[in-house]
Design a protein around this motif. Structure first.
Motif, mmCIF file in Angstrom:
data_model
loop_
_atom_site.group_PDB
_atom_site.id
_atom_site.type_symbol
_atom_site.label_atom_id
_atom_site.label_comp_id
_atom_site.label_asym_id
_atom_site.label_seq_id
_atom_site.Cartn_x
_atom_site.Cartn_y
_atom_site.Cartn_z
ATOM 1 N N ILE A 38 0.719 -1.049 -0.020
ATOM 2 C CA ILE A 38 0.021 0.010 -0.022
ATOM 3 C C ILE A 38 0.686 1.265 -0.120
ATOM 4 N N PHE A 39 1.986 1.140 0.652
ATOM 5 C CA PHE A 39 2.844 2.456 0.970
ATOM 6 C C PHE A 39 4.116 1.936 1.333
ATOM 7 N N SER A 40 5.454 2.440 0.857
ATOM 8 C CA SER A 40 6.602 2.045 1.160
ATOM 9 C C SER A 40 7.663 3.099 1.166
ATOM 10 N N LYS A 41 8.393 3.038 2.048
ATOM 11 C CA LYS A 41 9.862 3.890 2.080
ATOM 12 C C LYS A 41 11.081 3.267 2.433
ATOM 13 N N VAL A 42 12.117 3.644 1.636
ATOM 14 C CA VAL A 42 13.362 2.848 1.739
ATOM 15 C C VAL A 42 14.454 3.804 2.511
ATOM 16 N N LEU A 43 15.181 2.969 3.405
ATOM 17 C CA LEU A 43 16.344 3.889 3.976
ATOM 18 C C LEU A 43 17.686 2.953 3.720
ATOM 19 N N ARG A 44 18.647 3.708 2.961
ATOM 20 C CA ARG A 44 19.575 2.825 2.593
ATOM 21 C C ARG A 44 20.954 3.599 3.617
ATOM 22 N N ALA A 45 21.594 2.605 3.895
ATOM 23 C CA ALA A 45 22.501 2.922 5.061
ATOM 24 C C ALA A 45 23.696 2.171 4.984
ATOM 25 N N GLY A 46 24.646 2.391 4.088
ATOM 26 C CA GLY A 46 25.910 1.756 3.896
ATOM 27 C C GLY A 46 25.454 0.432 3.332
ATOM 28 N N ARG A 47 25.960 -0.598 3.822
ATOM 29 C CA ARG A 47 25.819 -2.003 3.406
ATOM 30 C C ARG A 47 24.193 -2.595 3.530
ATOM 31 N N ARG A 48 23.754 -1.752 4.402
ATOM 32 C CA ARG A 48 22.272 -2.415 4.671
ATOM 33 C C ARG A 48 21.214 -1.593 4.460
ATOM 34 N N THR A 49 20.048 -1.855 4.029
ATOM 35 C CA THR A 49 18.861 -1.312 3.253
ATOM 36 C C THR A 49 17.714 -1.713 4.208
ATOM 37 N N TYR A 50 17.097 -0.569 4.591
ATOM 38 C CA TYR A 50 15.592 -0.907 5.469
ATOM 39 C C TYR A 50 14.566 -0.831 4.485
ATOM 40 N N PHE A 51 13.682 -1.518 4.590
ATOM 41 C CA PHE A 51 12.500 -1.378 3.665
ATOM 42 C C PHE A 51 11.172 -1.352 4.643
ATOM 43 N N PHE A 52 10.373 -0.154 4.708
ATOM 44 C CA PHE A 52 9.290 0.096 5.408
ATOM 45 C C PHE A 52 7.946 -0.123 4.608
ATOM 46 N N ASP A 53 7.279 -1.016 4.717
ATOM 47 C CA ASP A 53 6.118 -1.335 3.823
ATOM 48 C C ASP A 53 4.705 -1.585 4.566
ATOM 49 N N VAL A 54 3.939 -0.887 4.150
ATOM 50 C CA VAL A 54 2.421 -1.102 4.532
ATOM 51 C C VAL A 54 1.918 -2.124 3.719
ATOM 52 N N ARG A 55 1.288 -3.086 4.139
ATOM 53 C CA ARG A 55 0.576 -3.923 3.597
ATOM 54 C C ARG A 55 -0.746 -4.509 3.940
ATOM 55 N N ALA A 56 -1.541 -5.055 2.978
ATOM 56 C CA ALA A 56 -2.982 -5.302 3.397
ATOM 57 C C ALA A 56 -3.089 -6.959 3.637
ATOM 58 N N THR A 57 -3.849 -7.192 4.536
ATOM 59 C CA THR A 57 -4.318 -8.458 5.017
ATOM 60 C C THR A 57 -5.439 -8.997 3.849
ATOM 61 N N LYS A 58 -5.796 -10.337 4.080
ATOM 62 C CA LYS A 58 -6.858 -10.903 3.041
ATOM 63 C C LYS A 58 -7.973 -10.211 3.503
ATOM 64 N N ALA A 59 -8.131 -9.740 4.890
ATOM 65 C CA ALA A 59 -9.477 -9.210 5.141
ATOM 66 C C ALA A 59 -9.277 -7.467 5.030
ATOM 67 N N ASP A 60 -8.205 -7.073 4.195
ATOM 68 C CA ASP A 60 -8.132 -5.702 3.895
ATOM 69 C C ASP A 60 -7.814 -4.814 5.219
ATOM 70 N N ASP A 61 -7.233 -5.305 5.939
ATOM 71 C CA ASP A 61 -6.650 -4.504 7.137
ATOM 72 C C ASP A 61 -5.282 -4.394 6.946
ATOM 73 N N TYR A 62 -4.820 -3.276 7.477
ATOM 74 C CA TYR A 62 -3.110 -2.885 7.168
ATOM 75 C C TYR A 62 -2.386 -3.451 8.374
ATOM 76 N N TYR A 63 -1.034 -3.645 7.969
ATOM 77 C CA TYR A 63 0.256 -3.999 8.913
ATOM 78 C C TYR A 63 1.311 -3.420 8.205
ATOM 79 N N ILE A 64 2.523 -3.548 9.246
ATOM 80 C CA ILE A 64 3.766 -2.987 8.437
ATOM 81 C C ILE A 64 4.713 -4.187 8.440
ATOM 82 N N THR A 65 5.574 -4.079 7.518
ATOM 83 C CA THR A 65 6.701 -4.948 7.455
ATOM 84 C C THR A 65 7.984 -3.946 7.414
ATOM 85 N N ILE A 66 8.966 -4.568 8.211
ATOM 86 C CA ILE A 66 10.167 -3.723 8.305
ATOM 87 C C ILE A 66 11.357 -4.881 7.873
ATOM 88 N N THR A 67 11.833 -4.706 6.684
ATOM 89 C CA THR A 67 12.901 -5.772 6.369
ATOM 90 C C THR A 67 14.224 -4.920 6.454
#
Length: 125
Positions: A12-41
C-alpha cells in the motif's frame, strides 16, 4: 491473478532507508481482510572473495495492536542511546584511524607502566 499482481496489491505504501551495506524497507501491506500492517525488512549485502555477492534479509511484521507499545519502546530506546552516547557514530568502520588511536593509547600506557616498574631481584629480599 498473477503473483506479481498480488504482491503489488498487498503493498500500500513504502519507504526505503539506505544505510551503507544495509537497506531498510518499510512497507504497509494489506491482509486478506483488507486490514493494514507494517513489515520492516533489513537487507544486508555480503560480498564473496570471488566478487560475487548475496543479500541476507530479516523481516519484522508489526500489527496495529502493537503499534503504540512498539513506538513507545522504540522512542525510549533511541532516546536512551542518544542521551548516553550522542549522535556521533563511534565504531571501527566509521572511524578510519580507530586502531591507530587504540594502539597509541596502549603504547602510552605500556610506556608509563614500564617507567614505574621496579626490577627487584629476589636475592635482595
Amino acid at each position: 491473478m498473477r503473483e506479481n499482481d498480488m504482491l503489488e496489491k498487498d503493498e500500500i505504501f513504502s519507504k526505503v532507508l539506505r544505510a551503507g551495506r544495509r537497506t531498510y524497507f518499510f512497507d504497509v501491506r494489506a491482509t486478506k481482510a483488507d486490514d493494514y500492517y507494517i513489515t520492516i525488512t533489513e537487507s544486508k549485502k555480503f560480498t564473496e572473495e570471488d566478487g560475487s555477492f548475496h543479500f541476507k534479509k530479516h523481516k519484522i511484521y508489526l500489527y496495529k495492536e502493537d503499534f503504540t507499545a512498539f513506538k513507545e519502546i522504540m522512542e525510549e530506546m533511541t532516546s536512551f542511546v542518544l542521551n548516553n552516547k550522542g549522535e556521533e557514530v563511534i565504531s571501527e568502520r566509521h572511524q578510519k584511524d580507530f586502531k591507530k588511536e587504540y594502539q597509541s593509547e596502549n603504547l602510552e600506557e605500556t610506556t608509563k607502566s614500564e617507567k614505574s616498574f621496579t626490577d627487584i631481584d629476589f636475592d635482595d629480599i
